[in-house]
Design a protein around this motif. Structure first.
Motif, PDB file in Angstrom:
ATOM      1  N   GLY A  63       0.778  -1.233   0.000  1.00 20.50           N
ATOM      2  CA  GLY A  63       0.000   0.000   0.000  1.00 20.50           C
ATOM      3  C   GLY A  63       0.809   1.281   0.000  1.00 20.50           C
ATOM      4  O   GLY A  63       0.243   2.376   0.042  1.00 20.50           O
ATOM      5  N   ALA A  64       2.131   1.178  -0.039  1.00 20.89           N
ATOM      6  CA  ALA A  64       2.958   2.396  -0.097  1.00 20.89           C
ATOM      7  C   ALA A  64       2.715   3.108  -1.423  1.00 20.89           C
ATOM      8  O   ALA A  64       2.456   2.479  -2.448  1.00 20.89           O
ATOM      9  CB  ALA A  64       4.433   2.039   0.047  1.00 20.89           C
ATOM     10  N   CYS A  65       2.791   4.423  -1.380  1.00 18.69           N
ATOM     11  CA  CYS A  65       2.587   5.239  -2.584  1.00 18.69           C
ATOM     12  C   CYS A  65       3.866   5.460  -3.367  1.00 18.69           C
ATOM     13  O   CYS A  65       3.841   5.702  -4.559  1.00 18.69           O
ATOM     14  CB  CYS A  65       2.046   6.614  -2.193  1.00 18.69           C
ATOM     15  SG  CYS A  65       0.500   6.574  -1.310  1.00 18.69           S
ATOM     16  N   GLU A  66       4.991   5.392  -2.661  1.00 16.55           N
ATOM     17  CA  GLU A  66       6.260   5.790  -3.256  1.00 16.55           C
ATOM     18  C   GLU A  66       7.394   5.049  -2.557  1.00 16.55           C
ATOM     19  O   GLU A  66       7.233   4.594  -1.424  1.00 16.55           O
ATOM     20  CB  GLU A  66       6.401   7.298  -3.083  1.00 16.55           C
ATOM     21  CG  GLU A  66       7.453   8.019  -3.863  1.00 16.55           C
ATOM     22  CD  GLU A  66       7.281   7.981  -5.360  1.00 16.55           C
ATOM     23  OE1 GLU A  66       8.119   7.323  -5.985  1.00 16.55           O
ATOM     24  OE2 GLU A  66       6.371   8.610  -5.900  1.00 16.55           O
ATOM     25  N   PHE A  67       8.515   4.934  -3.226  1.00 14.63           N
ATOM     26  CA  PHE A  67       9.701   4.278  -2.672  1.00 14.63           C
ATOM     27  C   PHE A  67      10.900   5.104  -3.090  1.00 14.63           C
ATOM     28  O   PHE A  67      11.101   5.328  -4.283  1.00 14.63           O
ATOM     29  CB  PHE A  67       9.796   2.853  -3.252  1.00 14.63           C
ATOM     30  CG  PHE A  67      10.936   2.039  -2.735  1.00 14.63           C
ATOM     31  CD1 PHE A  67      10.733   1.113  -1.720  1.00 14.63           C
ATOM     32  CD2 PHE A  67      12.211   2.163  -3.261  1.00 14.63           C
ATOM     33  CE1 PHE A  67      11.774   0.322  -1.245  1.00 14.63           C
ATOM     34  CE2 PHE A  67      13.259   1.394  -2.799  1.00 14.63           C
ATOM     35  CZ  PHE A  67      13.037   0.474  -1.782  1.00 14.63           C
ATOM     36  N   ILE A  68      11.665   5.601  -2.117  1.00 19.58           N
ATOM     37  CA  ILE A  68      12.865   6.368  -2.449  1.00 19.58           C
ATOM     38  C   ILE A  68      14.052   5.821  -1.679  1.00 19.58           C
ATOM     39  O   ILE A  68      13.903   5.265  -0.598  1.00 19.58           O
ATOM     40  CB  ILE A  68      12.696   7.880  -2.192  1.00 19.58           C
ATOM     41  CG1 ILE A  68      12.269   8.167  -0.755  1.00 19.58           C
ATOM     42  CG2 ILE A  68      11.708   8.479  -3.154  1.00 19.58           C
ATOM     43  CD1 ILE A  68      12.182   9.636  -0.416  1.00 19.58           C
ATOM     44  N   GLN A  69      15.223   5.972  -2.290  1.00 18.98           N
ATOM     45  CA  GLN A  69      16.436   5.450  -1.666  1.00 18.98           C
ATOM     46  C   GLN A  69      17.210   6.542  -0.951  1.00 18.98           C
ATOM     47  O   GLN A  69      17.213   7.701  -1.371  1.00 18.98           O
ATOM     48  CB  GLN A  69      17.347   4.807  -2.722  1.00 18.98           C
ATOM     49  CG  GLN A  69      16.906   3.398  -3.055  1.00 18.98           C
ATOM     50  CD  GLN A  69      17.974   2.661  -3.835  1.00 18.98           C
ATOM     51  OE1 GLN A  69      18.060   2.812  -5.037  1.00 18.98           O
ATOM     52  NE2 GLN A  69      18.760   1.875  -3.131  1.00 18.98           N
ATOM     53  N   LYS A  70      17.850   6.141   0.156  1.00 21.86           N
ATOM     54  CA  LYS A  70      18.787   7.014   0.869  1.00 21.86           C
ATOM     55  C   LYS A  70      20.077   7.036   0.069  1.00 21.86           C
ATOM     56  O   LYS A  70      20.386   6.060  -0.601  1.00 21.86           O
ATOM     57  CB  LYS A  70      19.067   6.469   2.270  1.00 21.86           C
ATOM     58  CG  LYS A  70      17.872   6.428   3.181  1.00 21.86           C
ATOM     59  CD  LYS A  70      18.261   5.759   4.491  1.00 21.86           C
ATOM     60  CE  LYS A  70      17.065   5.530   5.383  1.00 21.86           C
ATOM     61  NZ  LYS A  70      17.416   4.736   6.566  1.00 21.86           N
ATOM     62  N   PRO A  71      20.849   8.073   0.125  1.00 25.58           N
ATOM     63  CA  PRO A  71      20.585   9.305   0.853  1.00 25.58           C
ATOM     64  C   PRO A  71      19.591  10.189   0.102  1.00 25.58           C
ATOM     65  O   PRO A  71      19.553  10.194  -1.126  1.00 25.58           O
ATOM     66  CB  PRO A  71      21.956   9.973   0.936  1.00 25.58           C
ATOM     67  CG  PRO A  71      22.692   9.468  -0.267  1.00 25.58           C
ATOM     68  CD  PRO A  71      22.160   8.080  -0.519  1.00 25.58           C
ATOM     69  N   LEU A  72      18.806  10.916   0.855  1.00 28.07           N
ATOM     70  CA  LEU A  72      17.791  11.796   0.277  1.00 28.07           C
ATOM     71  C   LEU A  72      18.407  13.131  -0.105  1.00 28.07           C
ATOM     72  O   LEU A  72      19.398  13.551   0.479  1.00 28.07           O
ATOM     73  CB  LEU A  72      16.683  12.052   1.300  1.00 28.07           C
ATOM     74  CG  LEU A  72      15.941  10.824   1.804  1.00 28.07           C
ATOM     75  CD1 LEU A  72      14.967  11.228   2.889  1.00 28.07           C
ATOM     76  CD2 LEU A  72      15.226  10.140   0.677  1.00 28.07           C
ATOM     77  N   ASN A  73      17.786  13.779  -1.065  1.00 25.93           N
ATOM     78  CA  ASN A  73      18.188  15.150  -1.356  1.00 25.93           C
ATOM     79  C   ASN A  73      16.933  16.016  -1.381  1.00 25.93           C
ATOM     80  O   ASN A  73      15.816  15.524  -1.574  1.00 25.93           O
ATOM     81  CB  ASN A  73      19.006  15.257  -2.649  1.00 25.93           C
ATOM     82  CG  ASN A  73      18.205  14.941  -3.883  1.00 25.93           C
ATOM     83  OD1 ASN A  73      17.186  15.578  -4.138  1.00 25.93           O
ATOM     84  ND2 ASN A  73      18.657  13.977  -4.665  1.00 25.93           N
ATOM     85  N   LEU A  74      17.115  17.281  -1.165  1.00 31.96           N
ATOM     86  CA  LEU A  74      15.999  18.212  -1.015  1.00 31.96           C
ATOM     87  C   LEU A  74      15.118  18.263  -2.267  1.00 31.96           C
ATOM     88  O   LEU A  74      13.896  18.291  -2.153  1.00 31.96           O
ATOM     89  CB  LEU A  74      16.524  19.603  -0.668  1.00 31.96           C
ATOM     90  CG  LEU A  74      15.482  20.637  -0.270  1.00 31.96           C
ATOM     91  CD1 LEU A  74      14.717  20.189   0.961  1.00 31.96           C
ATOM     92  CD2 LEU A  74      16.131  21.983  -0.026  1.00 31.96           C
ATOM     93  N   LYS A  75      15.720  18.226  -3.425  1.00 36.70           N
ATOM     94  CA  LYS A  75      14.955  18.334  -4.674  1.00 36.70           C
ATOM     95  C   LYS A  75      13.981  17.159  -4.827  1.00 36.70           C
ATOM     96  O   LYS A  75      12.794  17.358  -5.097  1.00 36.70           O
ATOM     97  CB  LYS A  75      15.919  18.377  -5.864  1.00 36.70           C
ATOM     98  CG  LYS A  75      15.248  18.527  -7.205  1.00 36.70           C
ATOM     99  CD  LYS A  75      16.277  18.554  -8.314  1.00 36.70           C
ATOM    100  CE  LYS A  75      15.601  18.532  -9.667  1.00 36.70           C
ATOM    101  NZ  LYS A  75      16.580  18.454 -10.755  1.00 36.70           N
ATOM    102  N   ASN A  76      14.467  15.930  -4.643  1.00 35.56           N
ATOM    103  CA  ASN A  76      13.589  14.757  -4.775  1.00 35.56           C
ATOM    104  C   ASN A  76      12.541  14.724  -3.672  1.00 35.56           C
ATOM    105  O   ASN A  76      11.386  14.383  -3.916  1.00 35.56           O
ATOM    106  CB  ASN A  76      14.412  13.463  -4.752  1.00 35.56           C
ATOM    107  CG  ASN A  76      15.233  13.280  -6.000  1.00 35.56           C
ATOM    108  OD1 ASN A  76      14.974  13.903  -7.024  1.00 35.56           O
ATOM    109  ND2 ASN A  76      16.239  12.439  -5.927  1.00 35.56           N
TER     110      ASN A  76
END
Length: 122
Positions: free
Chosen positions: A100-113
């Motif tokens: 049920g997750a809407c999105e998946f992002i990988q670390k390290p995060l950046n402000l733009k994404n």
């Protein structure tokens, strides 16, 4: 909804990861941020605070991010959950989205994404 009015929950067992994400959210104007250091605390916090957006790590003690996603979605089918992990595999991505997750992002995060994701979900 304005970002400054949004409630955001960050759940990660790493205090450093939580701080980094919280700092980025503050930079975007999100100041109403809750933190959880394990999966069960994330579920309990979601149920008590009903945040507009949730960021979950996959690998956490007590309950992992996939289990937490399933339980939150059972409680609130409209929950907006973003899985944030450094162990991003196709299997994890598939499991997170199926849960049920809407999105998946990988670390390290950046402000733009992060900004793009937050603005699309709030």
């Amino acid at each position: 909804m304005l970002l400054e009015n949004a409630k955001v929950l960050i759940s990660d067992d790493s205090i450093l990861a939580r701080k980094q994400l919280k700092d980025l959210l503050f930079d975007l104007g999100c100041t109403n941020v809750f933190e959880a250091n394990n999966g069960q605390v994330a579920i309990d916090t979601y149920m008590s605070e009903k945040p507009n957006l949730v960021f979950l790590d996959i690998v956490m003690p007590v309950k992992d991010g996939i289990k937490v996603t399933k339980e939150i979605i059972e409680f609130d089918s409209d929950a907006k959950i973003v899985i944030v992990s450094s162990v991003g595999t196709q299997k994890h991505l598939r499991e997170a989205l199926e849960a049920g997750a809407c999105e998946f992002i990988q670390k390290p995060l950046n402000l733009k994404n992060l900004k793009k994701i937050v603005e699309s979900m709030i």
